[in-house]
Enzyme design. Structure first.
Site, mmCIF file in Angstrom:
data_model
loop_
_atom_site.group_PDB
_atom_site.id
_atom_site.type_symbol
_atom_site.label_atom_id
_atom_site.label_comp_id
_atom_site.label_asym_id
_atom_site.label_seq_id
_atom_site.Cartn_x
_atom_site.Cartn_y
_atom_site.Cartn_z
ATOM 1 N N ASN A 20 -7.055 35.625 -58.863
ATOM 2 C CA ASN A 20 -6.349 36.860 -58.523
ATOM 3 C C ASN A 20 -5.744 36.687 -57.129
ATOM 4 O OD1 ASN A 20 -5.476 39.447 -58.050
ATOM 5 N ND2 ASN A 20 -7.514 40.343 -57.825
ATOM 6 N N LYS A 22 -3.619 38.498 -55.658
ATOM 7 C CA LYS A 22 -3.285 39.773 -54.996
ATOM 8 C C LYS A 22 -1.852 39.718 -54.450
ATOM 9 C CE LYS A 22 -8.173 40.310 -54.227
ATOM 10 N NZ LYS A 22 -9.260 40.940 -53.509
ATOM 11 N N HIS A 102 -8.376 47.216 -60.983
ATOM 12 C CA HIS A 102 -8.996 46.581 -59.811
ATOM 13 C C HIS A 102 -9.314 47.656 -58.768
ATOM 14 C CE1 HIS A 102 -9.602 44.100 -56.291
ATOM 15 N NE2 HIS A 102 -9.755 43.069 -57.109
ATOM 16 N N GLU A 104 -8.994 47.733 -55.714
ATOM 17 C CA GLU A 104 -7.954 47.948 -54.691
ATOM 18 C C GLU A 104 -6.884 48.906 -55.208
ATOM 19 O OE1 GLU A 104 -7.172 43.820 -54.021
ATOM 20 O OE2 GLU A 104 -9.054 43.629 -52.917
ATOM 21 N N GLU A 172 -17.283 43.763 -60.513
ATOM 22 C CA GLU A 172 -16.969 43.483 -59.115
ATOM 23 C C GLU A 172 -17.530 44.597 -58.232
ATOM 24 O OE1 GLU A 172 -13.334 40.813 -58.605
ATOM 25 O OE2 GLU A 172 -12.551 42.813 -58.914
ATOM 26 N N GLY A 178 -13.968 40.460 -50.948
ATOM 27 C CA GLY A 178 -13.289 40.065 -49.709
ATOM 28 C C GLY A 178 -14.135 40.195 -48.459
ATOM 29 N N SER A 210 -16.280 37.734 -53.468
ATOM 30 C CA SER A 210 -16.612 36.649 -52.526
ATOM 31 C C SER A 210 -17.146 35.396 -53.215
ATOM 32 C CB SER A 210 -17.598 37.149 -51.462
ATOM 33 O OG SER A 210 -17.022 38.198 -50.711
#
Ligand code: PGA
Length: 250
Positions: A20, A22, A102, A104, A172, A178, A210
């Site tokens: 991914n 991003k 996701h 985010e 996740e 991250g 991570s």
């Protein structure tokens, strides 16, 4: 080269590693260079929309994935939806997978469980393989695994409403994304078993948060783990290749 190809055919990767990227990298040239370096069987590369076509043209072994899509899916593939991308457009570009929900996007774009559900339904109906992201925030995990399970169960119930076809779930935990602070593999395993209980035992589950070459084995050594969703480490070609090398041996 020939031997490498032969060995790969004889020993294909059993797990799935999803890169991914991003909102990275910054140019198509960089995207193509990275894609070439990560082009392996068992890998799904998910570049930003503007690079999908360029990357697809260079992939020989890896699959292409998108990082999002819009739920409206008119027969023509088009419609008055400024800024959005349809399932048909993605398929025509050669995408086989799509990441949906996701954290985010839930956070920065305000995506709700209902919006995510509509996206999952549309993508699955359109024939893309869905990678649905779920996971709890730190405030929930601090209360323990039971609270995390209830949170994820609610996401799964809402996000998978009326979805009949198989979906890949990426577990996740938000606080692990991250941050350089991955989950404890034994806790992930507990969560993954729970997710399979809710979504069906045949559902395939990835871990994300991570993941590096240092820890990937500790997550993917379990047979219940189908693979990993890799963010930061997928932007470093050498590190990503290390991850692939390790996973191939599992
Ligand atoms: P990370 O990202 O590997 O950088 O933690 C994972 C993800 O957001 O999918």
């Amino acid at each position: 080269m020939l031997f490498g190809d032969l060995r790969e055919k004889m020993n294909p990767m059993k797990k799935l590693i999803v890169a991914n990227w991003k909102m990275n990298p910054q140019t198509e040239q960089q995207a193509i260079r990275l894609a070439r370096a990560e082009d392996q069987k068992g890998v799904v590369i998910c570049p930003p929309f503007p690079f999908l076509d360029g990357v697809k043209g260079k992939l020989k072994k890896a699959d292409l994935g998108a990082q999002d899509l819009f739920w409206e899916d008119p027969p023509t593939g088009g419609g008055p939806y400024t800024g959005e991308v349809s399932v048909l457009m993605l398929k025509r570009l050669g995408a086989r997978y799509v990441i949906i929900g996701h954290s985010e996007r839930r956070r920065w774009l305000g995506e709700t469980d209902e919006m995510i559900n509509r996206k999952v339904v549309s993508a699955a109906r359109g024939g893309l393989k869905v990678i649905l992201c779920v996971g709890e925030p730190l405030s929930v995990r601090k209360k323990g695994l039971y609270a995390a399970k209830q949170f994820v169960k609610s996401q799964l119930r809402k996000n998978l409403k009326s979805v009949r076809s198989p979906v890949i779930i990426a577990y996740e935990p938000i606080w692990a994304i991250g941050t350089g602070k991955p989950d404890r593999p034994e806790d992930t395993l507990t969560m993954v078993r729970f997710i399979k209980g809710v979504a069906g035992s045949s559902c395939r589950v990835l871990y994300g948060g991570s993941v590096t070459s240092q820890n990937v084995k500790s997550f993917l050594c379990y047979k219940e783990m189908y693979g990993a969703l890799v963010g930061g480490a997928s932007l470093k070609a050498q590190e990503f290749r290390k991850i692939i090398t390790i996973v191939k041996k599992l």
